[in-house]
Each structure stands twice: as C-alpha cells, then as structure tokens.
Design a protein around this motif. Structure first.
Motif, PDB file in Angstrom:
ATOM      1  N   LEU A  80      20.115  -9.088  -8.587  1.00 27.54           N
ATOM      2  CA  LEU A  80      20.189  -7.850  -9.360  1.00 27.54           C
ATOM      3  C   LEU A  80      18.890  -7.058  -9.258  1.00 27.54           C
ATOM      4  CD1 LEU A  80      21.609  -6.023 -11.463  1.00 27.54           C
ATOM      5  CD2 LEU A  80      20.538  -7.427 -13.231  1.00 27.54           C
ATOM      6  N   GLN A  81      17.761  -7.717  -9.432  1.00 20.35           N
ATOM      7  CA  GLN A  81      16.485  -7.007  -9.385  1.00 20.35           C
ATOM      8  C   GLN A  81      16.196  -6.461  -7.990  1.00 20.35           C
ATOM      9  OE1 GLN A  81      16.047  -6.249 -12.286  1.00 20.35           O
ATOM     10  NE2 GLN A  81      14.152  -7.190 -13.027  1.00 20.35           N
TER      11      GLN A  81
ATOM     12  N   GLY B  85      17.388  -0.111  -4.206  1.00 18.19           N
ATOM     13  CA  GLY B  85      18.414   0.911  -4.041  1.00 18.19           C
ATOM     14  C   GLY B  85      19.508   0.523  -3.078  1.00 18.19           C
ATOM     15  N   SER B  86      19.583  -0.762  -2.719  1.00 14.70           N
ATOM     16  CA  SER B  86      20.583  -1.208  -1.738  1.00 14.70           C
ATOM     17  C   SER B  86      22.001  -1.161  -2.280  1.00 14.70           C
ATOM     18  CB  SER B  86      20.256  -2.630  -1.281  1.00 14.70           C
ATOM     19  OG  SER B  86      20.262  -3.529  -2.382  1.00 14.70           O
ATOM     20  N   ASP B  87      22.160  -1.179  -3.587  1.00 13.01           N
ATOM     21  CA  ASP B  87      23.484  -1.104  -4.211  1.00 13.01           C
ATOM     22  C   ASP B  87      23.448   0.053  -5.210  1.00 13.01           C
ATOM     23  OD1 ASP B  87      25.789  -1.351  -5.747  1.00 13.01           O
ATOM     24  OD2 ASP B  87      25.756  -3.535  -5.733  1.00 13.01           O
ATOM     25  N   PRO B  88      24.061   1.191  -4.903  1.00 10.25           N
ATOM     26  CA  PRO B  88      23.999   2.353  -5.793  1.00 10.25           C
ATOM     27  C   PRO B  88      24.481   2.061  -7.210  1.00 10.25           C
ATOM     28  CG  PRO B  88      24.904   2.961  -3.657  1.00 10.25           C
ATOM     29  CD  PRO B  88      24.819   1.476  -3.663  1.00 10.25           C
ATOM     30  N   ALA B  89      25.425   1.117  -7.367  1.00  4.62           N
ATOM     31  CA  ALA B  89      25.962   0.811  -8.691  1.00  4.62           C
ATOM     32  C   ALA B  89      24.963   0.058  -9.561  1.00  4.62           C
ATOM     33  CB  ALA B  89      27.249  -0.004  -8.563  1.00  4.62           C
ATOM     34  N   LEU B  90      23.929  -0.507  -8.920  1.00  5.53           N
ATOM     35  CA  LEU B  90      22.935  -1.267  -9.671  1.00  5.53           C
ATOM     36  C   LEU B  90      21.548  -0.627  -9.635  1.00  5.53           C
ATOM     37  CD1 LEU B  90      23.891  -4.878  -8.467  1.00  5.53           C
ATOM     38  CD2 LEU B  90      24.590  -3.759 -10.591  1.00  5.53           C
ATOM     39  N   ALA B  91      21.404   0.443  -8.874  1.00  3.44           N
ATOM     40  CA  ALA B  91      20.093   1.064  -8.679  1.00  3.44           C
ATOM     41  C   ALA B  91      19.492   1.525 -10.002  1.00  3.44           C
ATOM     42  CB  ALA B  91      20.209   2.237  -7.714  1.00  3.44           C
TER      43      ALA B  91
ATOM     44  N   ILE C  82      28.377  -6.640 -14.653  1.00  2.59           N
ATOM     45  CA  ILE C  82      27.251  -5.749 -14.941  1.00  2.59           C
ATOM     46  C   ILE C  82      27.537  -4.335 -14.442  1.00  2.59           C
ATOM     47  CG2 ILE C  82      24.828  -5.279 -14.380  1.00  2.59           C
ATOM     48  CD1 ILE C  82      24.434  -8.368 -14.320  1.00  2.59           C
ATOM     49  N   ARG C  83      28.077  -4.227 -13.241  1.00  3.13           N
ATOM     50  CA  ARG C  83      28.417  -2.894 -12.709  1.00  3.13           C
ATOM     51  C   ARG C  83      29.388  -2.169 -13.635  1.00  3.13           C
ATOM     52  NH1 ARG C  83      29.042  -6.059  -7.853  1.00  3.13           N
ATOM     53  NH2 ARG C  83      27.259  -5.745  -6.431  1.00  3.13           N
TER      54      ARG C  83
END
Length: 398
Positions: free
Chosen positions: A65-66, A72-78, A32-33
C-alpha cells in the motif's frame, strides 16, 4: 540490513506468501480502494491462531500500500495517508528496522496506539487507513500511567480512520486492561461495514499433530504426546537439562531460547536482576531491552529466560518452555487447573469492575500466555513443568 526474517514475521527475500495469504492481501487492498473515502470507518478483521501468519500478511499489505501510495503506481491508492500501529515494543522495533531499508516506508509510519491517538486528536481530521497489528493488545480501559485517558482504544480509532485493518486473536490477550473477546469486538464494531478473513494454516509449528496437542492443553485437556517425524517434542524432569537442550539446539540450528510463563518474581522498574528458578535451574529473567534489536535476535539472550513481552509475535527454531506454578494438574478430573494467585504478573491481573466473571478472565490470561509460549518453536518444543503433579502426568503421557 540485519536478517530479521529468521526470527520474526518478516519473510525472507525470496519467500512468497501462501495462496491463502496472497488472496487475503488482494482482498484487503480491494477493500481499501472501495472504502478509502468513507466518512465512517470500514473495518477489515484478520483472524487466526498464533503462528498462522497474520503479521506476515499485514506487513506485506502495508508495504504494498505505501509503495503504491507514494510511487503513484496505482491511481486508486495514490496519495493515501496510512499508519501501522502495534502495542508491543519488540515488534515495533522490527517494523522500524524494516522501514529503514525498504523503499517508500518511513519509520514514522509505525507507532504505538496511544501516541497516535493523542496526536490525531490534536491535529483533527480522518486518517485514510490505519493498520493495527496485535489488535487484541489495544487498551479496553483507561491507562493514565501510559497517557491514555479515554475508555477504549478501538473506539478512538474508529473515529479517526476511514479504513481500519485489524489483526485480532482473542486467545492472545495477556492483560486485563486490554481484555477482548469475540463478542466484545462485535459489539464495538456494530454499525460499521466489517469484512472478516480467517487464516487457518499453522505456519510456525511445523507439525499439525503438535499444534493440535497444544490446543488441547490450553483448553485444559491432556492427551498422549504425538510422535512427530519432523518436529522434536520433549518433556523434561528438571529445568537445567531443558536449558542444556536449548543451548545445544542453539549451537546447531540457532534461534533457540528458553521462555517461561510469568510465574516468577520480577519488577519492571527495579534495576536488580530477577531470576527464574525451575528445579535446579537458576537463570535471570530478560531485562527491559533498550537496544534497537529484538530480544530473540540478540545472541546473549540464550542465557536469559524470555517472557511474552519479549517473544510474542516472534519465531524461534527451538523453544524451551518453563510452565510455572500457576498451571497445575488435577488427577481426579484429569485436567489442567489454573491457580491465578501464583501468577506473578500483577499488572496483567489488575482488577477491573466491568467484567462479569473476573475469575474466568484471569484464568484466561494464564492460559493465553501458555498458548503463546508453546507455539514459538518451528522445529522443536521442550517443556518443564514446575508443579510435580503436572510434570509427572506429562512424563507419563510421553
């Protein structure tokens, strides 16, 4: 929150994913990233047999993921926009119940495919990530009654998402209007980036010799019954003792239910009570479940007979399975035979003109239904076969 983990794909609070499942979760999130900004849908396909833990992983990945997207804990998924679709009313209830008690999950995250597709067509634009549980239940033909007028739901989703994560098992297709096989899936995904991961552990049936025996049976082969140490496998000569066994196991262990192939008359839109007759047993079918609780988790349903529409995707401790008249035994070939004209689910068998071998597709529906039912029990399986020749052969093999 009700303890849904006991009857469904939801893990208990202290449970962990297996090493294989954890590896799959990492791969899906990395996929996904990498593809979150693609203009053409990239597809991750999770494969595996009934009871292999596909929905367990899907729920874990979607939750992770949600939480990352909204915290915002993972910038690549925010900030990702993600939805989970499932074309199964009972499973949808579980997902929504979980959402009501899980941080960063909302009930609106979970929806059936048709309303999602129709809504996104009106809104326009691409959804970042779409998860599809039980993707083998996606419609592969128009269904105007359910307000789906396009040709194929997967094709629609490929145009509406940047990333698709599909749980797919062609051996759990139970209606011709959602007919899928491996070759068909491959054709529809041509031209897209595709990653596959197969879960090969049986997480539900707690004895590999039993799951192997079931696999042989649904491929029409009858083998001597295994003698498992930690699983109860029994053949019954009448439906009433099977029901008595289920009730006794339910009192002792909970989550024990009687279920049957769709070989007994019923009408979905008819308010009357329809019955399953199996030997001396006379017990009502499950009814449309208008409650928020899944059928398997409601205590009163121990006195009903469940179907694939109420039990698919769910775990039981003990399953009593009535094999109806559509499944028989041929002593000449020593093999299982299927009589599709005895199968009562006419909606599942509704003719479609684009299948080269309609008879084989219909027979597969019956065997898929049988496979789903026989793999519901974690700790035990009892079987009663309505057809005398099949019943006698199973008793001899036992």
């Amino acid at each position: 929150m009700p303890d849904l983990s006991t009857a469904t794909f939801i893990l208990p609070a202290q449970a962990q994913l297996t090493s294989q499942q954890a590896a799959l979760q990492r791969q899906v999130l990395a996929f996904i990233r990498h593809h979150r900004r693609d203009e053409q849908a990239a597809v991750f396909v999770i494969e595996g047999d009934a009871g292999s833990g596909k929905s367990v992983v899907l729920n874990a990945v979607f939750t992770a993921l949600q939480q990352a997207a909204r915290s915002g804990s993972d910038p690549a998924l925010a900030g990702l926009d993600a939805h989970l679709l499932v074309n199964h009313n009972e499973m949808l209830k579980v997902y929504k119940e979980v959402a009501a008690h899980t941080p960063h999950l909302y009930k609106k995250d979970f929806v059936k495919p048709t309303p999602f597709i129709n809504r996104q067509r009106k809104v326009g634009g691409l959804t970042d990530v779409v998860f599809v549980d039980e993707a083998h239940l996606l419609l592969s033909r128009p269904d105007p009654f359910n307000q789906f007028t396009a040709n194929n739901q997967l094709d629609e989703l490929l145009q509406l998402a940047r990333v698709l994560v599909l749980v797919f098992d062609p051996h759990q297709v139970v209606k011709l209007k959602s007919h899928w096989d491996v070759g068909m899936l491959r054709r529809h995904l041509q031209g897209h980036t595709v990653r596959r991961f197969a879960l090969n552990q049986q997480m539900r049936v707690q004895d590999s010799s039993v799951s192997d025996w079931i696999n042989a049976l649904v491929y029409r082969q009858l083998r001597p019954l295994p003698q498992p140490r930690h699983f109860e496998l029994r053949i019954f000569d009448d439906g009433q003792p099977l029901y008595d066994w289920v009730r006794a196991r339910n009192r002792a262990y909970g989550l024990s239910r009687l279920i049957a192939t769709t070989d007994f008359p019923y009408r979905v839109l008819d308010d009357r009570t329809w019955y399953v007759d199996a030997g001396t047993l006379h017990l009502p079918w499950d009814k449309i479940n208008f409650t928020d609780r899944p059928w398997a988790s409601r205590p009163e349903t121990v006195d009903e007979v469940g179907s694939i529409y109420t039990i698919q995707g769910f775990d039981l401790n003990y399953a009593g399975v009535i094999i109806g008249p559509s499944v028989d035994y041929d002593p000449v070939s020593d093999r299982i035979v299927v009589q599709t004209d005895r199968f009562e689910d006419q909606e599942a068998m509704r003719r479609r003109g684009d299948l080269d071998d309609l008879a084989s597709a219909r027979a597969a529906i019956v065997l898929h239904t049988l496979n789903i039912l026989l793999k519901r029990g974690r700790l035990g399986l009892g079987i009663y076969a309505c057809q005398p020749q099949l019943r006698q052969r199973l008793q001899a093999l036992a």
